[in-house]
Design an enzyme around this catalytic site. Structure first.
Site, PDB file in Angstrom:
ATOM      1  N   SER A   1       0.799  -1.112  -0.044  1.00 17.53           N
ATOM      2  CA  SER A   1      -0.067  -0.110  -0.062  1.00 17.53           C
ATOM      3  C   SER A   1       0.835   1.364   0.035  1.00 17.53           C
ATOM      4  CB  SER A   1      -0.789  -0.067   1.306  1.00 17.53           C
ATOM      5  OG  SER A   1      -1.732   1.167   1.474  1.00 17.53           O
TER       6      SER A   1
ATOM      7  N   TYR B   1      -2.458  -0.473   9.764  1.00 19.43           N
ATOM      8  CA  TYR B   1      -2.538  -0.801   8.553  1.00 19.43           C
ATOM      9  C   TYR B   1      -1.229  -0.337   7.906  1.00 19.43           C
ATOM     10  CZ  TYR B   1      -3.979  -1.295   3.650  1.00 19.43           C
ATOM     11  OH  TYR B   1      -3.985  -1.634   2.316  1.00 19.43           O
TER      12      TYR B   1
END
Length: 263
Positions: A146, A159
């Site tokens: 990501s 995350y």
């Protein structure tokens, strides 16, 4: 004939690929793209029924239920996939979860679950694939991480941290396996139109809000003015998995429309 007009193979046709998190979203798009390029694809996902249905829509593909947090299960699925589809030469790790929350409100369970899937789960998959590929002297690994791994995000610490760890894990593996002819790369998507992304939206104008950015949360918008589609990410994965990227390893390819300004 002018050499520039010669069409060369990308080396994907006829190879076997294994994709985690392939029932939906980016993982499903990656599986479809690899199939379109002629690969035999093992689709894996925690949701066994959904991944079986997805595999049934593709040519030369099979679906397998897999919990990536279970190292023994990862080994079993790799073995079964190789028995049924052939030697895995491409591995794409997509499976991941998102439990948003600011650090002071993040529970121990949310932190552990995020790292169990996004980091330990990827470790299990990459270790298994890496051992097999190193022994054969060939292979390509792509981890879908990501852009949050490279820039701080308010409300996404677990995350972002898990993805940062996974990104470095993949690069270290690439360094260790280079001598064995195995390439390991990362694709780092930004906001992509998936169920995970939509779960963060507040109202019908969620996409517009993401594109515009959020100054109060120190978040830039998307310069290209659009949310990515899963296929945009899948195309980057296929390139890095292909022979067209044969001299690329330990690379981190951002697919985010410029959202992080490549910070």
């Amino acid at each position: 004939m002018d050499g520039s007009s010669v069409v060369t193979s990308d080396g994907i046709a006829g190879r076997t690929a294994l994709v985690t998190g392939a029932a939906h979203g980016i993982g499903a798009a990656v599986a479809a793209a690899l199939t379109a390029h002629g690969a035999r694809v093992a689709l894996t996902d925690l949701d066994g029924a959904a991944v079986a249905r997805r595999a049934a829509t593709l040519a030369d593909a099979r679906g397998y239920a897999l919990d990536v947090t279970d190292a023994a299960a990862v080994e079993r699925v790799f073995t079964l996939a190789e028995q049924e589809l052939g030697t895995v030469e491409i591995c794409v790790s997509v499976a991941g979860i998102l439990r948003p929350g600011r650090i002071l409100e993040t529970t121990d369970e949310d932190w552990r679950a995020t790292f169990d899937v996004n980091t330990s789960g990827v470790f299990h998959v990459l270790r298994c694939a890496g051992r097999r590929m190193a022994g054969r002297g060939r292979g390509a690994v792509v981890t879908v991480s990501s852009n949050a791994a490279g820039v701080p995000r308010a409300g996404m610490a677990a995350y972002a941290a898990s993805k940062a760890a996974t990104t470095m894990l993949t690069k270290c593996l690439g360094l260790e396996l280079a001598q064995h002819g195995v390439r390991c790369n990362v694709v780092a998507p930004g906001s992509t139109d998936t169920a995970m992304q939509r779960s963060l939206w507040d109202g019908a104008d969620g996409a517009d809000a993401v594109i515009a950015g959020s100054p109060e949360n120190f978040r830039t918008g998307i310069p290209l003015g659009r949310i990515a589609e899963p296929a945009d990410v899948a195309d980057a994965v296929v390139f890095l998995a292909s022979d067209r990227a044969r001299h690329i390893t330990m690379h981190d390819l951002y697919v985010d429309g410029g959202a992080t300004l490549r910070a």
